[in-house]
Structure formats: structure tokens, C-alpha cells
Scaffold this motif. Sequence first.
Motif, mmCIF file in Angstrom:
data_model
loop_
_atom_site.group_PDB
_atom_site.id
_atom_site.type_symbol
_atom_site.label_atom_id
_atom_site.label_comp_id
_atom_site.label_asym_id
_atom_site.label_seq_id
_atom_site.Cartn_x
_atom_site.Cartn_y
_atom_site.Cartn_z
ATOM 1 N N GLY A 116 10.605 -4.670 5.171
ATOM 2 C CA GLY A 116 10.832 -4.112 3.844
ATOM 3 C C GLY A 116 10.002 -2.875 3.584
ATOM 4 O O GLY A 116 9.137 -2.488 4.355
ATOM 5 N N GLY A 117 10.293 -2.230 2.450
ATOM 6 C CA GLY A 117 9.584 -1.017 2.083
ATOM 7 C C GLY A 117 10.450 0.215 2.258
ATOM 8 O O GLY A 117 11.449 0.211 2.981
ATOM 9 N N SER A 118 10.054 1.293 1.573
ATOM 10 C CA SER A 118 10.810 2.544 1.618
ATOM 11 C C SER A 118 9.867 3.719 1.863
ATOM 12 O O SER A 118 9.749 4.628 1.037
ATOM 13 C CB SER A 118 11.568 2.746 0.300
ATOM 14 O OG SER A 118 12.432 1.664 0.038
ATOM 15 N N ARG A 176 6.130 -3.870 4.876
ATOM 16 C CA ARG A 176 6.305 -4.199 3.460
ATOM 17 C C ARG A 176 5.536 -3.218 2.573
ATOM 18 O O ARG A 176 4.802 -3.598 1.666
ATOM 19 C CB ARG A 176 5.864 -5.623 3.180
ATOM 20 C CG ARG A 176 6.844 -6.661 3.695
ATOM 21 C CD ARG A 176 6.366 -8.067 3.440
ATOM 22 N NE ARG A 176 5.222 -8.395 4.291
ATOM 23 C CZ ARG A 176 4.663 -9.601 4.360
ATOM 24 N NH1 ARG A 176 5.124 -10.578 3.606
ATOM 25 N NH2 ARG A 176 3.658 -9.834 5.153
ATOM 26 N N SER A 177 5.707 -1.975 2.828
ATOM 27 C CA SER A 177 4.873 -0.983 2.166
ATOM 28 C C SER A 177 5.629 0.317 2.006
ATOM 29 O O SER A 177 6.452 0.693 2.836
ATOM 30 C CB SER A 177 3.608 -0.743 2.993
ATOM 31 O OG SER A 177 2.826 0.276 2.420
ATOM 32 N N ASP A 178 5.335 1.005 0.927
ATOM 33 C CA ASP A 178 5.802 2.365 0.732
ATOM 34 C C ASP A 178 4.644 3.303 1.062
ATOM 35 O O ASP A 178 3.484 2.947 0.925
ATOM 36 C CB ASP A 178 6.246 2.591 -0.712
ATOM 37 C CG ASP A 178 7.360 1.655 -1.127
ATOM 38 O OD1 ASP A 178 8.085 1.195 -0.229
ATOM 39 O OD2 ASP A 178 7.477 1.360 -2.327
ATOM 40 N N ASP A 238 0.828 -1.186 0.000
ATOM 41 C CA ASP A 238 0.000 0.000 0.000
ATOM 42 C C ASP A 238 0.872 1.249 0.000
ATOM 43 O O ASP A 238 1.807 1.362 0.754
ATOM 44 C CB ASP A 238 -0.907 0.002 1.227
ATOM 45 C CG ASP A 238 -2.045 0.979 1.074
ATOM 46 O OD1 ASP A 238 -1.798 2.172 1.236
ATOM 47 O OD2 ASP A 238 -3.163 0.539 0.782
ATOM 48 N N ARG A 239 0.509 2.206 -0.875
ATOM 49 C CA ARG A 239 1.218 3.484 -0.916
ATOM 50 C C ARG A 239 0.377 4.544 -0.207
ATOM 51 O O ARG A 239 0.065 5.600 -0.748
ATOM 52 C CB ARG A 239 1.490 3.889 -2.360
ATOM 53 C CG ARG A 239 2.325 2.879 -3.126
ATOM 54 C CD ARG A 239 2.705 3.406 -4.502
ATOM 55 N NE ARG A 239 1.539 3.737 -5.310
ATOM 56 C CZ ARG A 239 0.868 2.865 -6.048
ATOM 57 N NH1 ARG A 239 1.238 1.586 -6.044
ATOM 58 N NH2 ARG A 239 -0.161 3.226 -6.772
ATOM 59 N N SER A 293 14.150 0.637 4.089
ATOM 60 C CA SER A 293 14.949 1.788 3.638
ATOM 61 C C SER A 293 14.133 3.064 3.750
ATOM 62 O O SER A 293 13.903 3.767 2.768
ATOM 63 C CB SER A 293 15.403 1.567 2.188
ATOM 64 O OG SER A 293 16.141 0.385 2.044
ATOM 65 N N PRO A 294 13.670 3.410 4.919
ATOM 66 C CA PRO A 294 12.836 4.592 5.041
ATOM 67 C C PRO A 294 13.653 5.882 5.000
ATOM 68 O O PRO A 294 14.834 5.911 5.357
ATOM 69 C CB PRO A 294 12.175 4.410 6.402
ATOM 70 C CG PRO A 294 13.193 3.647 7.194
ATOM 71 C CD PRO A 294 13.831 2.714 6.211
ATOM 72 N N LEU A 295 12.998 6.944 4.554
ATOM 73 C CA LEU A 295 13.529 8.297 4.724
ATOM 74 C C LEU A 295 12.919 8.838 6.006
ATOM 75 O O LEU A 295 11.690 8.990 6.107
ATOM 76 C CB LEU A 295 13.151 9.177 3.545
ATOM 77 C CG LEU A 295 13.423 10.684 3.720
ATOM 78 C CD1 LEU A 295 14.900 10.958 3.915
ATOM 79 C CD2 LEU A 295 12.857 11.471 2.550
#
Length: 453
Positions: free
Chosen positions: A367-369, A345-347, A325-326, A391-393
Motif C-alpha cells: 500500500g501507499g502512494s 505502507r507509506s507515502d 511516514d511521508r 499506487s505510486p507515481l
Amino acid sequence: QLLDDFPVTPQTRPGLLGRLLDRDEGAGRPDDEAARRRPPRQRLLVSATALTAVLLLVLTVGVMDLEERAPDRNVVQLVVAADGSGEFDTIGAAVDAAEDGDVISVQPGAYTEAIVVRKDITIAGDGVREDIILMAPESGPVHAITQGPVQPYALALMGSDAEISGLTLRGTRSSLLVDGGDPILRDLQLLSVAQPHVGVGRSDHNAVVIAGGSRATLSSSLFDAAGPVGVYDSEPSIVGNIFRDGSHIWGRFGELGVIRDNHIDGALIQAINIQRSGPILIEGNVITGLEAGGIEVGLKGNSDARIRGNRIVGASTGISVREGDRAEVSGNELVDSAIGVRISRSDGQVTNNHVNGGSAGIVVVSGGSPTISDNVVDVTGRGIVAGAKTSPLISRNQVCGSDESIRVADGATPELTANQICKPPRTNDARSLAETDKPVRIGMKPTSHRLIR
């Protein structure tokens, strides 16, 4: 006077009027010069005659159009009274007699019926809502919902744009079915079912079912220990309702859908559980008294859910977004939840939220960014957690965690910029650690972020 107000020239002759005038005056023919030599009064009379003909034609067409649109019959109001004082003593009999556009007025009383409506009519309670009760028969008929379960019912709307209001509904497993159509459902009370829905696995026990691609509007209604609103591949607007003692919202939404300004108290599972949807809007809801989660959107196919401005108190997880889900999670207030926001597991965008109390503020796992920015987090444990393979900001957040403000697991590759840490790290050299640019790992405080004294 009309001709004075409407000068006719070759340049201002549109459509049929121009063609009629040109025909009379010979415009575009070899004898144009002869037409121009015609005396002015004669030319004026010809133009007036043509204009009159056009006006008569327009008026005739307009009258014919109005006649075609005029209803064949006047709207009829049908009165239903259980004590026999009305035209009908059952709602079903009035529905059978009604035609599209008619209004059925239901007087106070108890009606045990299973009613099917396939017409665009209005059924409205005339009196105190709590005194006008429609109950499903204990062994009544069932209906196979489009892309949903087989359900018993008190009232079933089949492809109808009906308007239903001012009634109390009660069913053994469900009360109100909507299969297709765009009905308006407002000012209803739904009472407890005999076997209330307590989990997704019991999808045949719903107070209200909305299915068949319906864009129903459900508003200003009370669900009192009634079970959930279950949505099956439809796009309803669920606005301004009160859900109490186990009632909640769940289902598979279509491309659109709105869940706004509802108050959900005491849900037994997630107060709002969206298993699949398009860009659904979940906004301005107040969720309290929980035994489980607040808002959960997830499973593959949720693309761009917008979760905005909700207030959630005391959840196991306030907002959970999972698997592809974005979502946009913004402007929410999460109070005393074990986890404020969980991204799996989501952006997505997690911005401008306030997380107060609880064990963890914002957690990114599996996972996810996602982008985690401009949030205010003040919790008793970990403020922001970046789990393995994420890999979050993480940017411009104000983070207060009595245990760890920002925790980064092995295998995570976050980007940390301009966060503010409002509690000093547990180290003898807090200042140097707060100013270093070395990577952050489990058990350490974040680096290159301003330390708030």
C-alpha cells in the motif's frame, strides 16, 4: 556641540526626553505662546538642562544593569590527577566542589567512578584522549532514565548543560547518560561494553543514552565496539562521529533531531534505526560493512523525515521507510545493496537517488502512494517494483534491470510517465512494446517509456 548634533524639536522628542522637554517648555498647555516668546538662549539652557538629566539617568540605569549582570565570582579551573598531583584525585570530588561555569581539567589516568553532574560546568581532558579513561564500576549505581530503561553509568548528566570533551569512557552496560538539558559532548571515545547491544530488544545496553527531552549535541567522537547511541523522546544532534564494530544509532526522536556526517561501519543491525520521530534530518552519513540494513525509519508517527545525501554500501536494504511516514528520500547513493530503497505502507518522495548493483532498485509494497521520480537505477534484477495495493507515481526515472526494468504486480495501480529503460525487453518486438500504452503487469516490461539503445 551635543545640541548642535542633536536638534530638539517637538517632532523629534521621543519618550522620556520629549516629556521632560515638554514639561519645561509648557508644550500642550494654554500658555504655549508664552513659551515660544521665551528668549532663544533661555530656551536652549532649559533644553540642555533636561537633556543632561536624561543622559545621567540613562548612564545610571546602564551601570546598575551591568552590576546586576556581573558574575559574583570568577570562573575557577579545578585540576584532577589520578596520581595525586592535582587538587583532586577523583573527578567526582571536583564536580562536588565546582560551581556553574567552572572548568574541570582531567589529567591522564584511569578513574573508576560513577559521576552525577547537575551543574553547567566543563569537564575536559588535558592530554591524549585515549590516556584519560573513565570507567563505570562493575557493580555501580543505576539511574532510571526518563521514559527509558534503568541504566548503570560512568557519567550521568541530569538536566545539565555541561560540556564534556577529551575523555575515554567505558561501562559494563552503558557509559554516558544524558537525562534532560542541552549538553555538548565532543571529542570522546567510547569503548566496548561487556554486553553490547545487538537488537532493539536489548535497550538497556547502550554506550550513550539521551533522554528526557534533551537537545544534546554529540560530535567528533569515536564509538569502538561500544554499542549504540540510544535516544528516548529527545532531539539530539549527532554529527561527525565514527561508529565501528557493532556501534550504531537508534531510538525514538522528538519533534526535531539531526543525524549528519557520521561514518558507521560494521553495524550488526540497522546502522540508523528511527522508531518514531518528527521531521528528523538524516544527511551525509556514510554506512559500510553491514550485516543488516542501512537506514530505517518507520512505525506510525514519523512525519516528514528527510533522508538526504547518504552513501550506503552492501546493506540488505539500503533505506527502508514504513508505515505512514511521508519521508523525503533524495540524493542518496546506494551501492551493492540487495534492495536499494524499500517503501512499505507509506507515502513519500523518492527522488534523485542513484542505486547501483544489488538485486532490486526501488520497491514499493503493502500500500501507499509514494512518488518515485528522477532516480537512476542500475541493478542485476528488477529496477523498480510496484507491489500489490500500491499506487505510486513512477516518473522520469532511468531504469536498468537485467531481469525486469519495472515490475507491476496484480492489484497495483501505478502511474508511469516518461521513464527511460536502458535495456530492451525480452520480447521479439521490443520497439512496439516500448511504445504501447497498455497496462504493465508482472512479467512484462513497462510501457510508454523511451527505450535507450
